[in-house]
Design a protein around this motif. Sequence first.
Motif, PDB file in Angstrom:
ATOM      1  N   VAL A  51       0.851  -1.189   0.000  1.00  0.00           N
ATOM      2  CA  VAL A  51       0.000   0.000   0.000  1.00  0.00           C
ATOM      3  C   VAL A  51       0.884   1.235   0.000  1.00  0.00           C
ATOM      4  O   VAL A  51       1.783   1.370   0.838  1.00  0.00           O
ATOM      5  CB  VAL A  51      -0.925   0.013   1.236  1.00  0.00           C
ATOM      6  CG1 VAL A  51      -1.867   1.221   1.165  1.00  0.00           C
ATOM      7  CG2 VAL A  51      -1.729  -1.289   1.316  1.00  0.00           C
ATOM      8  N   LEU A  52       0.637   2.117  -0.978  1.00  0.00           N
ATOM      9  CA  LEU A  52       1.441   3.332  -1.100  1.00  0.00           C
ATOM     10  C   LEU A  52       0.813   4.481  -0.320  1.00  0.00           C
ATOM     11  O   LEU A  52      -0.417   4.617  -0.265  1.00  0.00           O
ATOM     12  CB  LEU A  52       1.559   3.756  -2.569  1.00  0.00           C
ATOM     13  CG  LEU A  52       2.200   2.776  -3.542  1.00  0.00           C
ATOM     14  CD1 LEU A  52       2.339   3.437  -4.918  1.00  0.00           C
ATOM     15  CD2 LEU A  52       3.553   2.309  -3.056  1.00  0.00           C
ATOM     16  N   SER A  53       1.658   5.306   0.241  1.00  0.00           N
ATOM     17  CA  SER A  53       1.189   6.554   0.848  1.00  0.00           C
ATOM     18  C   SER A  53       0.888   7.546  -0.268  1.00  0.00           C
ATOM     19  O   SER A  53       1.286   7.351  -1.425  1.00  0.00           O
ATOM     20  CB  SER A  53       2.262   7.119   1.778  1.00  0.00           C
ATOM     21  OG  SER A  53       3.419   7.473   1.007  1.00  0.00           O
ATOM     22  N   GLN A  54       0.170   8.621   0.060  1.00  0.00           N
ATOM     23  CA  GLN A  54      -0.139   9.641  -0.951  1.00  0.00           C
ATOM     24  C   GLN A  54       1.136  10.250  -1.528  1.00  0.00           C
ATOM     25  O   GLN A  54       1.220  10.539  -2.723  1.00  0.00           O
ATOM     26  CB  GLN A  54      -1.015  10.748  -0.324  1.00  0.00           C
ATOM     27  CG  GLN A  54      -2.435  10.314  -0.020  1.00  0.00           C
ATOM     28  CD  GLN A  54      -3.205   9.942  -1.276  1.00  0.00           C
ATOM     29  OE1 GLN A  54      -3.054  10.556  -2.334  1.00  0.00           O
ATOM     30  NE2 GLN A  54      -4.024   8.892  -1.170  1.00  0.00           N
ATOM     31  N   GLU A  55       2.133  10.420  -0.666  1.00  0.00           N
ATOM     32  CA  GLU A  55       3.408  11.005  -1.119  1.00  0.00           C
ATOM     33  C   GLU A  55       4.095  10.089  -2.135  1.00  0.00           C
ATOM     34  O   GLU A  55       4.562  10.544  -3.187  1.00  0.00           O
ATOM     35  CB  GLU A  55       4.321  11.243   0.083  1.00  0.00           C
ATOM     36  CG  GLU A  55       5.641  11.906  -0.287  1.00  0.00           C
ATOM     37  CD  GLU A  55       6.546  12.102   0.923  1.00  0.00           C
ATOM     38  OE1 GLU A  55       7.747  12.369   0.698  1.00  0.00           O
ATOM     39  OE2 GLU A  55       6.058  11.973   2.062  1.00  0.00           O
ATOM     40  N   LEU A  56       4.157   8.779  -1.818  1.00  0.00           N
ATOM     41  CA  LEU A  56       4.782   7.828  -2.748  1.00  0.00           C
ATOM     42  C   LEU A  56       3.959   7.681  -4.014  1.00  0.00           C
ATOM     43  O   LEU A  56       4.498   7.467  -5.104  1.00  0.00           O
ATOM     44  CB  LEU A  56       4.943   6.466  -2.069  1.00  0.00           C
ATOM     45  CG  LEU A  56       6.059   6.356  -1.037  1.00  0.00           C
ATOM     46  CD1 LEU A  56       6.033   4.977  -0.382  1.00  0.00           C
ATOM     47  CD2 LEU A  56       7.422   6.603  -1.681  1.00  0.00           C
ATOM     48  N   LYS A  57       2.646   7.791  -3.896  1.00  0.00           N
ATOM     49  CA  LYS A  57       1.770   7.705  -5.058  1.00  0.00           C
ATOM     50  C   LYS A  57       2.094   8.816  -6.051  1.00  0.00           C
ATOM     51  O   LYS A  57       2.248   8.587  -7.257  1.00  0.00           O
ATOM     52  CB  LYS A  57       0.307   7.800  -4.602  1.00  0.00           C
ATOM     53  CG  LYS A  57      -0.689   7.903  -5.742  1.00  0.00           C
ATOM     54  CD  LYS A  57      -2.091   8.113  -5.202  1.00  0.00           C
ATOM     55  CE  LYS A  57      -3.059   8.429  -6.340  1.00  0.00           C
ATOM     56  NZ  LYS A  57      -4.431   8.681  -5.841  1.00  0.00           N
ATOM     57  N   LYS A  58       2.213  10.047  -5.554  1.00  0.00           N
ATOM     58  CA  LYS A  58       2.521  11.186  -6.433  1.00  0.00           C
ATOM     59  C   LYS A  58       3.916  11.055  -7.047  1.00  0.00           C
ATOM     60  O   LYS A  58       4.139  11.375  -8.204  1.00  0.00           O
ATOM     61  CB  LYS A  58       2.441  12.481  -5.632  1.00  0.00           C
ATOM     62  CG  LYS A  58       1.032  12.848  -5.203  1.00  0.00           C
ATOM     63  CD  LYS A  58       1.058  14.120  -4.366  1.00  0.00           C
ATOM     64  CE  LYS A  58      -0.348  14.454  -3.875  1.00  0.00           C
ATOM     65  NZ  LYS A  58      -0.343  15.673  -2.997  1.00  0.00           N
ATOM     66  N   LYS A  59       4.838  10.515  -6.272  1.00  0.00           N
ATOM     67  CA  LYS A  59       6.229  10.432  -6.703  1.00  0.00           C
ATOM     68  C   LYS A  59       6.450   9.343  -7.750  1.00  0.00           C
ATOM     69  O   LYS A  59       7.291   9.482  -8.652  1.00  0.00           O
ATOM     70  CB  LYS A  59       7.115  10.170  -5.484  1.00  0.00           C
ATOM     71  CG  LYS A  59       8.601  10.168  -5.765  1.00  0.00           C
ATOM     72  CD  LYS A  59       9.367   9.943  -4.469  1.00  0.00           C
ATOM     73  CE  LYS A  59      10.872   9.877  -4.721  1.00  0.00           C
ATOM     74  NZ  LYS A  59      11.623   9.620  -3.462  1.00  0.00           N
ATOM     75  N   ASN A  60       5.688   8.237  -7.671  1.00  0.00           N
ATOM     76  CA  ASN A  60       5.993   7.056  -8.490  1.00  0.00           C
ATOM     77  C   ASN A  60       4.906   6.631  -9.470  1.00  0.00           C
ATOM     78  O   ASN A  60       5.113   5.686 -10.226  1.00  0.00           O
ATOM     79  CB  ASN A  60       6.272   5.860  -7.564  1.00  0.00           C
ATOM     80  CG  ASN A  60       7.523   6.040  -6.736  1.00  0.00           C
ATOM     81  OD1 ASN A  60       8.627   5.917  -7.235  1.00  0.00           O
ATOM     82  ND2 ASN A  60       7.328   6.351  -5.458  1.00  0.00           N
ATOM     83  N   HIS A  61       3.752   7.295  -9.488  1.00  0.00           N
ATOM     84  CA  HIS A  61       2.634   6.745 -10.245  1.00  0.00           C
ATOM     85  C   HIS A  61       2.927   6.609 -11.733  1.00  0.00           C
ATOM     86  O   HIS A  61       2.407   5.718 -12.398  1.00  0.00           O
ATOM     87  CB  HIS A  61       1.364   7.578 -10.007  1.00  0.00           C
ATOM     88  CG  HIS A  61       1.315   8.851 -10.782  1.00  0.00           C
ATOM     89  ND1 HIS A  61       2.025   9.982 -10.403  1.00  0.00           N
ATOM     90  CD2 HIS A  61       0.655   9.175 -11.933  1.00  0.00           C
ATOM     91  CE1 HIS A  61       1.789  10.947 -11.268  1.00  0.00           C
ATOM     92  NE2 HIS A  61       0.966  10.495 -12.202  1.00  0.00           N
ATOM     93  N   LYS A  62       3.788   7.450 -12.306  1.00  0.00           N
ATOM     94  CA  LYS A  62       4.112   7.351 -13.742  1.00  0.00           C
ATOM     95  C   LYS A  62       5.159   6.271 -14.024  1.00  0.00           C
ATOM     96  O   LYS A  62       5.277   5.776 -15.133  1.00  0.00           O
ATOM     97  CB  LYS A  62       4.604   8.695 -14.257  1.00  0.00           C
ATOM     98  CG  LYS A  62       3.514   9.755 -14.329  1.00  0.00           C
ATOM     99  CD  LYS A  62       4.035  11.035 -14.949  1.00  0.00           C
ATOM    100  CE  LYS A  62       2.929  12.072 -15.058  1.00  0.00           C
ATOM    101  NZ  LYS A  62       3.410  13.351 -15.649  1.00  0.00           N
ATOM    102  N   LYS A  63       5.917   5.901 -13.012  1.00  0.00           N
ATOM    103  CA  LYS A  63       6.979   4.910 -13.196  1.00  0.00           C
ATOM    104  C   LYS A  63       6.475   3.474 -13.062  1.00  0.00           C
ATOM    105  O   LYS A  63       7.073   2.549 -13.594  1.00  0.00           O
ATOM    106  CB  LYS A  63       8.088   5.124 -12.156  1.00  0.00           C
ATOM    107  CG  LYS A  63       8.768   6.478 -12.221  1.00  0.00           C
ATOM    108  CD  LYS A  63       9.795   6.589 -11.106  1.00  0.00           C
ATOM    109  CE  LYS A  63      10.472   7.960 -11.094  1.00  0.00           C
ATOM    110  NZ  LYS A  63      11.443   8.056  -9.981  1.00  0.00           N
TER     111      LYS A  63
END
Length: 469
Positions: A51-63
């Motif tokens: 489960v990703l945090s909102q911060e990790l979601k924004k940082k990695n969603h395109k990768k």
Amino acid sequence: MVKKYSIKELLDEGITVVNKKVLVKGWIRSFRSSIFIVLNDGSTIKNLQVVLSQELKKKNHKKITIGTSIQVIGTVTESIGKKQCIELHASDINVYGFVDSSVLQQSILQPKKHSFKKLREQAHLRFRTNIFSCIMRIRHHIAFCIHQYFHEHGFFYVHTPIITTSNCEGSGKMFQITTMDLKKNPVDYTKDFFQCKTYLSVSGQLEAETAIFGLGKVYTFGPVFRAENSNTSRHLSEFWMIEPEIAFYDLEENINLAEDFLKFIIKYILDKNMEDLSFLNEHFKKYKKNETEHLLERLNIVLKSPFKRISYTEAVKILIKEEKKQNMKFFHPIVWGMDLQSEHEQYLVNKYFKIPVVVFDYPSSIKAFYMRINNDGKTVRAMDLLFPDIGEIIGGSQREERYEILLQRIKDTNTDKNKLWWYLDTRRFGSVPHSGFGLGFDRLVQFITGMNNIRDVIPFPRTPNHAEF
């Protein structure tokens, strides 16, 4: 320091690792709602939900795409989902290898059902599918327990040559090995690499037999090659064979060993690979709805049933009688002296006895020169062990230990005695009664996993017209 876990280790620990900070690595199987990653590292059929945090979601969603390889550090928590007892709340993600979405669409990694034929076309990627990773883990454990069984029973592992000058079976096509230009006529093989005609081996049996006269009990486990143009679901051009040879063993002891050996393997796999077997079992329940029994039932029937033992002559009588009784006709007419075909073997196993069957004492005319002649002069001390759906899975015999009779059999079968002088020689230096058999490893994997096609139980199948990867 953060402890590194495989996904299997982590899931096996379960809720005992809740609130611990851990590190896992693997490949993304799915990514939904831009938050939930399903991760697998090949150690188990089960996946780990990350489960990703909102911060990790924004940082990695395109990768992040399916197939991407990542490292995750996070805290284990109890899961409210029904499919897993724990999940990993990520605090840091490191991406190792990306997968371009356009490339993904052309691969078998995209999340949809593919045919086994399609999977074979991308054999370099099929290790990452659920069904193939299950098969490969089971294949590993079968190989491991084979070595364990022989080690515990006093056998020595012997490496026999892959390059040979003789055909053990005395028939069939072999792959030739040469450094010569075969377009030249005539070809002078005295100038070839080995100064003679050489081939890829079809069996290590003859060489293994020589070892028993010094070691007593040996076995081989390696690749063998046959060049027949057999494009069936049960044949490979390159496959693996297990061949034990035992001094002072007669045919009955040989059959006892074969039955005990197979039951040991099946029990071992039922004990060690139940997760993978259960997955395959559910798969076949879904896609083989017309079958009366499923994978686990079939394995347990073999494990718990004493194998039926009948002579070749008895088998022929049963088949002839059944034709009349059931008012049917086999495609290949039953005649004493013929080589039993797959339809005959399957009838005996699946319809008549409904358990594994050992057929022994075959006509000498259809068996190899090294099998011991019976007192009737017409049959040999041979045996074939037949399994449901697969047919022959083991072929073996008591070997001919008498020099003069073996020499005559070599002559009668037009086998080149000059190439086998060393094999004949073993009968002149303290020869003893001895026996052995050959087990087709890939056919055994096929039976245990329930796969229809043998090409789907070996990483890179070699068959007529196919040698990719």
